[in-house]
Scaffold this active site. Structure first.
Site, PDB file in Angstrom:
ATOM      1  CE  LYS A  38      17.521  49.822  83.882  1.00  0.00           C
ATOM      2  NZ  LYS A  38      17.208  49.864  82.452  1.00  0.00           N
ATOM      3  CG  PHE A 154       0.182  58.285  71.533  1.00  0.00           C
ATOM      4  CD1 PHE A 154       0.745  58.741  70.352  1.00  0.00           C
ATOM      5  CD2 PHE A 154      -0.685  57.205  71.472  1.00  0.00           C
ATOM      6  CE1 PHE A 154       0.446  58.143  69.130  1.00  0.00           C
ATOM      7  CE2 PHE A 154      -0.998  56.598  70.264  1.00  0.00           C
ATOM      8  CZ  PHE A 154      -0.434  57.059  69.085  1.00  0.00           C
ATOM      9  CG  LEU A 155       4.155  57.198  78.256  1.00  0.00           C
ATOM     10  CD1 LEU A 155       5.426  57.902  78.636  1.00  0.00           C
ATOM     11  CD2 LEU A 155       3.924  56.051  79.206  1.00  0.00           C
ATOM     12  CE  LYS A 209       5.356  57.229  69.894  1.00  0.00           C
ATOM     13  NZ  LYS A 209       4.990  58.119  70.958  1.00  0.00           N
ATOM     14  CG  PHE A 255       4.517  70.191  71.545  1.00  0.00           C
ATOM     15  CD1 PHE A 255       3.765  69.711  72.613  1.00  0.00           C
ATOM     16  CD2 PHE A 255       5.718  69.561  71.257  1.00  0.00           C
ATOM     17  CE1 PHE A 255       4.199  68.644  73.372  1.00  0.00           C
ATOM     18  CE2 PHE A 255       6.166  68.494  72.017  1.00  0.00           C
ATOM     19  CZ  PHE A 255       5.390  68.037  73.064  1.00  0.00           C
ATOM     20  CG  LEU A 256       2.610  76.637  68.811  1.00  0.00           C
ATOM     21  CD1 LEU A 256       1.463  77.565  68.447  1.00  0.00           C
ATOM     22  CD2 LEU A 256       3.589  76.531  67.638  1.00  0.00           C
ATOM     23  CB  ALA A 258      10.461  79.956  71.459  1.00  0.00           C
ATOM     24  N   GLY A 259      12.321  77.594  72.661  1.00  0.00           N
ATOM     25  CA  GLY A 259      13.289  77.187  73.680  1.00  0.00           C
ATOM     26  C   GLY A 259      14.567  76.670  73.079  1.00  0.00           C
ATOM     27  CB  CYS A 266      10.390  60.147  72.224  1.00  0.00           C
ATOM     28  SG  CYS A 266       9.993  58.798  73.316  1.00  0.00           S
TER      29      CYS A 266
END
Ligand code: NAD
Length: 440
Positions: A38, A154-155, A209, A255-256, A258-259, A266
């Site tokens: 890396k 929080f990214l 967190k 964040f609503l 559906a999927g 995370c």
């Protein structure tokens, strides 16, 4: 205070973006990782994963010589602040694996033992409440010039650089005022317009967190549970339901969607770690277990639709559009695509896949067991079912013709809810959270 020199330990999704953003803001930055390969790639300006703006920022910082990369932890001696961003993955039983963090902390204590100037260690990796207090701070207790703070990140992958440049909040966890002040001063130099900073104790910072991620995961499992009911109700579409409730400011629209359920590095591991951790305090712990179960179950909802379409057969070809756990990322860690493809392989189906960024990572898992297609038409060609699993922009604009022209039979399953159902009424179109549609 002069501009502090920064070291970032662990150049994964969080650490590398953090390092390049610091260098871009003209902080002398050293990125450190144990992975030599890396380091070599980064020195030559090639990020080893995809993230918008990352390559550009990296190359600009290499040109200005504000960033250097090394596999030698001793390089921290040249810096004033070390951000620890190593991984904290799950163990086999879902608990948190702190071995990478432990190793770094113990090695840092040896290296920083005789440092003459103050050195601030910032724990940025996601760690369970009390970890910094009980595991990190004690290692440095007898080292005069080393201070420890917690500063959770929080990214969002796919938007990591923007999130670092404009965070909604900075949380500083401290065991005394002076340590937190040092980090706050650094942030005041970093931002022209300083975001809100919340100062709390070490353990509250870690709890914030986990609460953040647990709530996001809960919202997704909640709307997916609603989607599974909507799917059975004539003419009901979960997108409309989510839109309506999102207008209520007590709920909010984020964040609503559906999927196929949440994936990535995370939410799944953090919800599992929280379940293990809270066993000590709450024997039933029903909510988080339910959030996790609903999420695992969601993939089987997609398989159920394939079954209802009578497509499970070894001679059938299925095309999958989207492999990454979310758009704008090549990350396939815990991606639902992996579980689905494993199942379809077991069924003996022929699988063709496409993703704008994540194909190499997927190929590392599935090798030659499936077919990798460079273009969308290639992927659709002669297929009997198309399954959309990632919300890439290039899929959002697809028109019915590309499916009908290329596929053997136009069976489409939109598991991400990115296509407008009414546009596809002439094809055999199904979607998560979409009830049977009657034509008026
Ligand atoms: P990652 O697995 O992508 O990267 C971790 C890096 O640490 C790897 O490059 C690895 O080689 C390196 N590393 C391991 N041991 C090391 C050592 N001893 N010295 C130096 N480098 C070492 O992890 P990530 O996704 O960047 O996450 C890092 C932390 O940030 C985790 O705790 C995660 O939960 C948290 N977090 C992640 C995200 C995200 O979106 N990925 C967002 C917020 C917080």
């Amino acid at each position: 205070m002069n501009k502090p020199k920064i070291s970032v330990i662990g150049l994964g999704f969080v650490g590398l973006t953090l390092a390049v953003v610091n260098a871009k803001e003209n902080f002398e930055t050293i990125g450190i990782d144990i992975d030599k390969e890396k380091i070599e790639k980064l020195r030559s300006g090639k990020p080893y994963f995809y993230e918008p703006k990352l390559k550009n920022y990296l190359n600009k910082s290499l040109k200005t010589k504000k960033i250097h990369f090394s596999d030698d932890l001793n390089q921290v001696l040249k810096t004033d602040i070390s951000f620890i961003t190593v991984g904290t993955p799950s163990t086999a039983n879902g608990a948190i694996d702190l071995s990478y963090l432990k190793k770094v902390v113990v090695n840092l204590s040896k290296i920083l033992k005789n440092k003459k100037s103050t050195h601030l260690i910032v724990v940025k990796s996601t760690v369970l409440p009390t970890t910094t207090l009980q595991m990190v701070s004690p290692v440095f207790k007898k080292i005069k010039n080393v201070r420890v703070v917690s500063n959770p990140e929080f990214l969002r992958e796919g938007n990591a650089i923007n999130d670092l440049e404009k965070p909604h909040l900075i949380v500083i966890g401290e065991s005394n005022r002076k340590d937190g002040d040092t980090l706050e001063k650094y942030y005041k130099m970093f931002y022209k317009k300083i975001p809100e900073i919340l100062r709390v104790d070490l353990t509250s910072a870690e709890m914030i967190k986990y609460t953040n991620n647990a709530f996001l995961a809960t919202k997704i499992s909640f709307i997916n549970s609603i989607a599974n009911i909507c799917q059975k109700l004539p003419n009901v579409d979960v997108n409309k339901i989510a839109y309506a409730i999102g207008k209520d400011s007590r709920i909010g629209s984020e964040f609503l969607k559906a999927g196929p359920g949440f994936g990535g590095s995370c939410l799944p591991k953090d919800i599992s770690a929280l379940i293990e951790f809270t066993k000590k305090y709450d024997k039933t712990n029903k909510l988080f277990k339910a959030v996790k179960e609903v999420n695992i179950y969601q993939a089987s909802q997609i398989l159920q639709i394939i079954k209802e379409m009578n497509l499970f057969a070894s001679n059938k070809t299925i095309s999958i559009l989207g492999l990454a756990f979310k758009a704008n990322s090549d990350d396939v860690r815990e991606a639902v695509s992996i579980r689905i493809v494993k199942h379809l392989i077991k069924k003996g189906m022929k699988i063709k896949v496409h993703d704008p960024m994540a194909m190499n990572n997927f190929q590392k898992i599935f090798g030659d067991k499936i077919i990798y297609c460079k273009t969308i038409p290639d992927c659709l060609k002669n297929s009997e079912c198309c399954l959309i699993l990632t919300e890439w922009n290039e899929y959002k604009n697809l028109k019915p013709l590309i499916f009908s022209k290329n596929m053997h039979k136009s069976n489409i399953i939109d598991a991400r809810r990115i296509l407008e159902p009414s546009d596809f009424s002439k094809l055999n179109f199904r979607a998560i959270g979409l009830g049977p549609q009657s034509v008026n």
